[in-house]
Design a protein around this motif. Structure first.
Motif, short mmCIF file in Angstrom:
data_model
loop_
_atom_site.label_atom_id
_atom_site.label_comp_id
_atom_site.label_asym_id
_atom_site.label_seq_id
_atom_site.Cartn_x
_atom_site.Cartn_y
_atom_site.Cartn_z
N LEU A 139 52.77 36.40 42.39
CA LEU A 139 51.92 37.59 42.33
C LEU A 139 52.76 38.86 42.42
CD1 LEU A 139 49.06 38.66 42.13
CD2 LEU A 139 48.89 38.49 44.61
N MET A 140 53.72 38.88 43.34
CA MET A 140 54.58 40.05 43.46
C MET A 140 55.40 40.24 42.20
SD MET A 140 55.22 42.49 45.46
CE MET A 140 56.33 43.86 45.20
N GLY A 141 55.89 39.16 41.63
CA GLY A 141 56.65 39.24 40.39
C GLY A 141 55.82 39.80 39.25
N LEU A 142 54.56 39.36 39.14
CA LEU A 142 53.68 39.89 38.10
C LEU A 142 53.43 41.38 38.29
CD1 LEU A 142 51.00 37.06 37.76
CD2 LEU A 142 52.54 37.88 35.96
N LEU A 143 53.21 41.78 39.53
CA LEU A 143 52.97 43.19 39.81
C LEU A 143 54.19 44.03 39.44
CD1 LEU A 143 50.95 45.20 41.04
CD2 LEU A 143 51.95 44.71 43.27
N VAL A 144 55.37 43.57 39.81
CA VAL A 144 56.61 44.31 39.51
C VAL A 144 56.84 44.35 38.00
CG1 VAL A 144 59.13 44.21 39.72
CG2 VAL A 144 57.69 43.90 41.74
N ARG B 21 46.29 53.18 25.46
CA ARG B 21 46.71 52.07 24.59
C ARG B 21 47.31 50.90 25.36
NH1 ARG B 21 50.81 53.54 21.95
NH2 ARG B 21 50.94 55.69 22.63
N HIS B 22 48.10 51.21 26.40
CA HIS B 22 48.86 50.14 27.05
C HIS B 22 48.24 49.61 28.34
CE1 HIS B 22 51.98 50.71 24.12
NE2 HIS B 22 52.02 52.00 24.41
N LEU B 23 47.34 50.36 28.95
CA LEU B 23 46.70 49.91 30.19
C LEU B 23 45.21 49.68 30.01
CD1 LEU B 23 46.82 49.29 33.24
CD2 LEU B 23 46.49 51.74 33.65
N MET B 24 44.53 50.62 29.39
CA MET B 24 43.07 50.52 29.31
C MET B 24 42.59 49.56 28.23
SD MET B 24 42.55 52.42 31.83
CE MET B 24 40.89 52.97 32.00
N GLU B 25 43.12 49.67 27.02
CA GLU B 25 42.64 48.84 25.92
C GLU B 25 42.74 47.33 26.16
OE1 GLU B 25 44.32 50.04 22.17
OE2 GLU B 25 43.30 51.99 22.22
N PRO B 26 43.83 46.84 26.75
CA PRO B 26 43.91 45.39 26.96
C PRO B 26 42.93 44.86 28.00
CG PRO B 26 46.10 46.39 27.09
CD PRO B 26 45.11 47.50 27.06
N LEU B 27 42.32 45.74 28.79
CA LEU B 27 41.44 45.32 29.88
C LEU B 27 39.99 45.63 29.56
CD1 LEU B 27 43.51 46.70 32.90
CD2 LEU B 27 43.57 44.39 31.93
N LEU C 244 40.72 45.77 38.92
CA LEU C 244 42.07 46.25 39.16
C LEU C 244 42.04 47.48 40.06
CD1 LEU C 244 45.10 45.98 38.60
CD2 LEU C 244 44.76 47.36 36.54
N ARG C 245 41.12 48.40 39.79
CA ARG C 245 40.99 49.60 40.62
C ARG C 245 40.68 49.21 42.07
NH1 ARG C 245 39.83 54.73 39.20
NH2 ARG C 245 39.10 54.05 37.16
N LYS C 246 39.78 48.27 42.24
CA LYS C 246 39.39 47.83 43.58
C LYS C 246 40.57 47.20 44.32
CE LYS C 246 36.05 44.92 45.99
NZ LYS C 246 34.91 44.00 45.83
N VAL C 247 41.29 46.32 43.65
CA VAL C 247 42.42 45.63 44.27
C VAL C 247 43.54 46.61 44.59
CG1 VAL C 247 44.27 43.96 43.81
CG2 VAL C 247 41.89 43.37 43.30
N LEU C 248 43.90 47.47 43.65
CA LEU C 248 44.99 48.42 43.89
C LEU C 248 44.63 49.41 44.99
CD1 LEU C 248 46.29 49.04 40.26
CD2 LEU C 248 47.32 47.61 42.05
#
Length: 170
Positions: free
Chosen positions: A36-41, A146-152, A160-164
């Motif tokens: 999980l940490m690796g994915l976040l990084v 393009r890189h954060l919103m569109e894929p989600l 994601l907002r809740k978790v972060l």
């Protein structure tokens, strides 16, 4: 807690990353916390690298300049002390001094004496800095879209907002 993964592959295959896994010892560790940490990084690095390269191509400034411009431009009265800027952009005071020197040479910021404290120096945006900040915000928002919103999906973004937020507030 995860378990250590024992591979049926030979040491040469594990070392070379055969099977699409991570190379070396990390490829043999099955631990949810590390994964999980690796994915976040990696997600942070990929977004930062991509957005930074696009900002340099479209506006001509590195991401660290944008960071300074947006902090100074958004500060009360459009001014920040060097020490506050150092904290906001997570650089040493010496690092911020060198960065502000380069940005002042580029005509984006200026230093002004603080009227209340002769020991403090404020950083302010120049007219060129304001213009570059406006273009950089537009380009950065486009890249984020393009890189954060569109894929989600909407649900992904809410989760994601809740978790972060939970991680930041912890």
């Amino acid at each position: 807690m995860g378990t250590v993964f024992v591979s049926e592959q030979g040491p040469d295959e594990v070392e070379a990353g055969a099977g699409g896994g991570t190379c070396g010892v990390l490829g043999q560790i099955d631990d949810d916390r590390l994964q999980l940490m690796g994915l976040l990084v990696r997600a942070h690095r990929r977004l930062t690298d991509t957005l930074g390269h696009e900002l340099e191509r479209s506006v001509g400034i590195p991401l660290v300049y944008f960071d300074v411009l947006i902090h100074v431009g958004g500060a009360p009265g459009g001014r920040l002390t060097m020490s506050r800027l150092s904290t906001d952009v997570a650089l040493t005071t010496g690092g911020v001094t060198r960065l502000v020197d380069r940005m002042a040479e580029a005509g984006l910021v200026a230093r002004e004496n603080c009227p209340n404290d002769r020991r403090s120096i404020h950083v302010v945006l120049t007219p060129a800095g304001h213009e570059v900040l406006g273009r950089a915000i537009a380009a950065h928002i486009d890249g984020i879209e393009r890189h954060l919103m569109e894929p989600l999906s909407d649900g992904d973004r809410a989760a994601l907002r809740k978790v972060l937020t939970k991680l930041v507030d912890h």
